[in-house]
Design a protein around this motif. Structure first.
Motif, PDB file in Angstrom:
ATOM      1  N   GLU A  64      17.254  31.588  -6.634  1.00  0.00           N
ATOM      2  CA  GLU A  64      18.293  32.124  -7.503  1.00  0.00           C
ATOM      3  C   GLU A  64      19.319  32.833  -6.630  1.00  0.00           C
ATOM      4  OE1 GLU A  64      18.825  34.926 -11.502  1.00  0.00           O
ATOM      5  OE2 GLU A  64      16.873  34.779 -10.483  1.00  0.00           O
TER       6      GLU A  64
ATOM      7  N   LYS B 221      19.734  28.686 -10.871  1.00  0.00           N
ATOM      8  CA  LYS B 221      18.356  28.595 -10.386  1.00  0.00           C
ATOM      9  C   LYS B 221      18.030  27.143 -10.030  1.00  0.00           C
ATOM     10  CE  LYS B 221      16.234  32.422 -12.949  1.00  0.00           C
ATOM     11  NZ  LYS B 221      15.160  32.768 -13.898  1.00  0.00           N
TER      12      LYS B 221
ATOM     13  N   PHE C 294      15.786  26.725 -15.236  1.00  0.00           N
ATOM     14  CA  PHE C 294      16.562  26.399 -14.045  1.00  0.00           C
ATOM     15  C   PHE C 294      17.356  25.126 -14.279  1.00  0.00           C
ATOM     16  CE2 PHE C 294      12.002  25.674 -13.353  1.00  0.00           C
ATOM     17  CZ  PHE C 294      11.944  24.294 -13.374  1.00  0.00           C
TER      18      PHE C 294
END
Length: 474
Positions: free
Chosen positions: A19, A2, A218
């Motif tokens: 993503e 991500k 992320f």
């Protein structure tokens, strides 16, 4: 993997969570459409509407808000021994917070139950309740709520966020006292301001970044604005990888997101198996239709139907998030005869929408096989944010046909039958002239004989079927 891509160097600021090269979340902020969500104001009560159980509050610069009185802490509080807010009266000054942005048809939605927060807790001076994120383990939730009950004053409310999992009691008390002091300063500031006036105006773009950071995991943030990058580096340098994008090409174009962005205002979204979904947003509700494209649904096998419906359910959840569609949503999946299949689709939707930041409710299928659901609406949808109604069709998506315009012209000319005119001169588009005249101009000639004057056309270019009667000649 991500990534959070931040495009903030131009006037329109954009942010996308990526993503596997696919956009999963999108936020766009235009200067003239900047959200006021969570901003705090000292407002003036302009009007009380007992029949609506509401008050209308002036918050400044011509902006008004709508306050539901039954949801005001003073109205909910029954114990006079507990400090509560005074009831609402005409011309009162009060501290309010925006909980829902305005739309073309509705005012800002306001609350007196102010919320102040950090990354772990939300503090409500008049919240009256304690809660914790359902994503926390049960034992942690119970422990946190017990600390809150032991520590809070009776009128206060406390909500624990997901990141509070490793919070200690000492740190919780410290954070709570900081937020209490912040509210006291806010009240003190309000007492010195001339209402209506802003008290707290948040940087919503940065707040949105923090919101995504709190809820997502992320590996990297890539930002193209130097000032924002320095701010992120100061706050989060040790939390994730931070990269400053220096390229001249727009960061979204560099990461090849333009095609995905272009699909977000289109009605038809294609699925990997050749089927598609059609999204129609309206004021009252949004209708989403799942189509098998070239194959009639009654000829498809059960496995094929379920495969398509599963693909559609996942893409619908993603599109609703990206387009920020709120309110009532009706979904017409390909017909499933087995109740077990319907339950499987409902469960899949619940799993997909569990990733959503806004509250969603899946009600189930109606007798007609339409799935009903709702999603909390706090901000305008992406469609309302980046588009305006068509000047030609006035937002309907349709224009009147050449035939309709030609018939209208004929009705108007009939009103001049037997008048003292020898001819009429009309400007019209080619399609209207052709339809009005008829095959080999038979209709035009017959009408001239009936009305007793000549009909002369001057062809013009126009963006839709059109006519204009220039003059009658005696």
């Amino acid at each position: 993997m991500k990534r959070l891509l931040i495009n903030a160097r131009e006037s329109e600021k954009r942010m996308a969570l990526i993503e596997d090269k696919q956009i999963q979340r999108l936020y766009i902020e235009q200067p003239e459409q900047q959200s006021l969500l969570r901003n705090i104001y000292i407002g003036i009560v302009e009007k009380i509407m007992p029949s609506m159980d509401a008050a209308f509050i002036n918050i400044g610069k011509g902006k008004k808000g709508y306050l539901q009185l039954s949801q005001s802490p003073a109205n909910m509080e029954k114990d006079d021994s507990i400090r509560s807010l005074p009831r609402v009266n005409q011309s009162d000054k009060m501290i309010v917070q925006i909980i829902k942005d305005e739309t073309d048809t509705k005012y800002y939605r306001l609350t007196r139950n102010i919320e102040l927060s950090d990354e772990m807790i939300v503090y409500m001076p008049y919240g009256y309740y304690v809660a914790a994120s359902k994503k926390l383990p049960n034992d942690v939730r119970n422990q946190l709520k017990m600390w809150a009950v032991e520590t809070k004053k009776e009128a206060e409310g406390i909500l624990f966020r997901t990141r509070a999992e490793k919070l200690t009691k000492e740190e919780f008390v410290t954070r709570l006292n900081q937020l209490r002091a912040e509210f006291q300063q806010l009240e003190k500031l309000a007492g010195h301001l001339k209402a209506p006036a802003p008290i707290v105006e948040k940087n919503l773009f940065f707040e949105e970044i923090k919101k995504i950071y709190d809820k997502e995991e992320f590996t990297e943030i890539i930002c193209d604005d130097s000032n924002l990058f320095r701010q992120l580096k100061t706050d989060w340098e040790n939390r994730c990888q931070l990269t400053y994008y220096k390229g001249s090409e727009n960061i979204f174009s560099h990461f090849m997101l333009d095609d995905q962005l272009d699909t977000l205002h289109k009605r038809v979204v294609w699925l990997d198996n050749g089927a598609n979904i059609v999204i129609e947003e309206n004021e009252a509700f949004t209708v989403i239709d799942v189509n098998t494209a070239k194959s009639p649904s009654y000829k498809l096998k059960r496995d094929t139907i379920m495969t398509t419906n599963r693909l559609a359910a996942k893409e619908i959840a993603r599109q609703v998030r990206l387009r920020n569609i709120g309110g009532n949503i009706l979904i017409d999946f390909i017909n499933m005869r087995d109740d077990k299949d319907r339950k499987a689709i409902i469960q899949l939707l619940k799993e997909e929408f569990a990733r959503d930041y806004e509250r969603t409710i899946i009600y189930g299928f109606t007798a007609l096989g339409i799935l009903e659901m709702s999603r909390k609406r706090t901000k305008p949808s992406l469609l309302n944010q980046i588009t305006v109604p068509c000047a030609t069709c006035h937002g309907t998506g349709f224009v009147e046909s050449a035939a309709t315009i030609a018939f209208r012209l004929e009705r108007e000319l009939w009103a001049f039958k037997n008048k003292d005119f020898s001819e009429v001169v009309i400007e019209a588009t080619e399609d209207v002239i052709n339809y009005f005249s008829g095959e080999n101009k038979h209709h035009l000639e017959n009408l001239e004989k009936t009305l007793h004057f000549l009909i002369k056309f001057e062809q013009v270019e126009f963006h839709k079927p059109h006519y204009y009667i220039k003059r009658f000649v005696r």
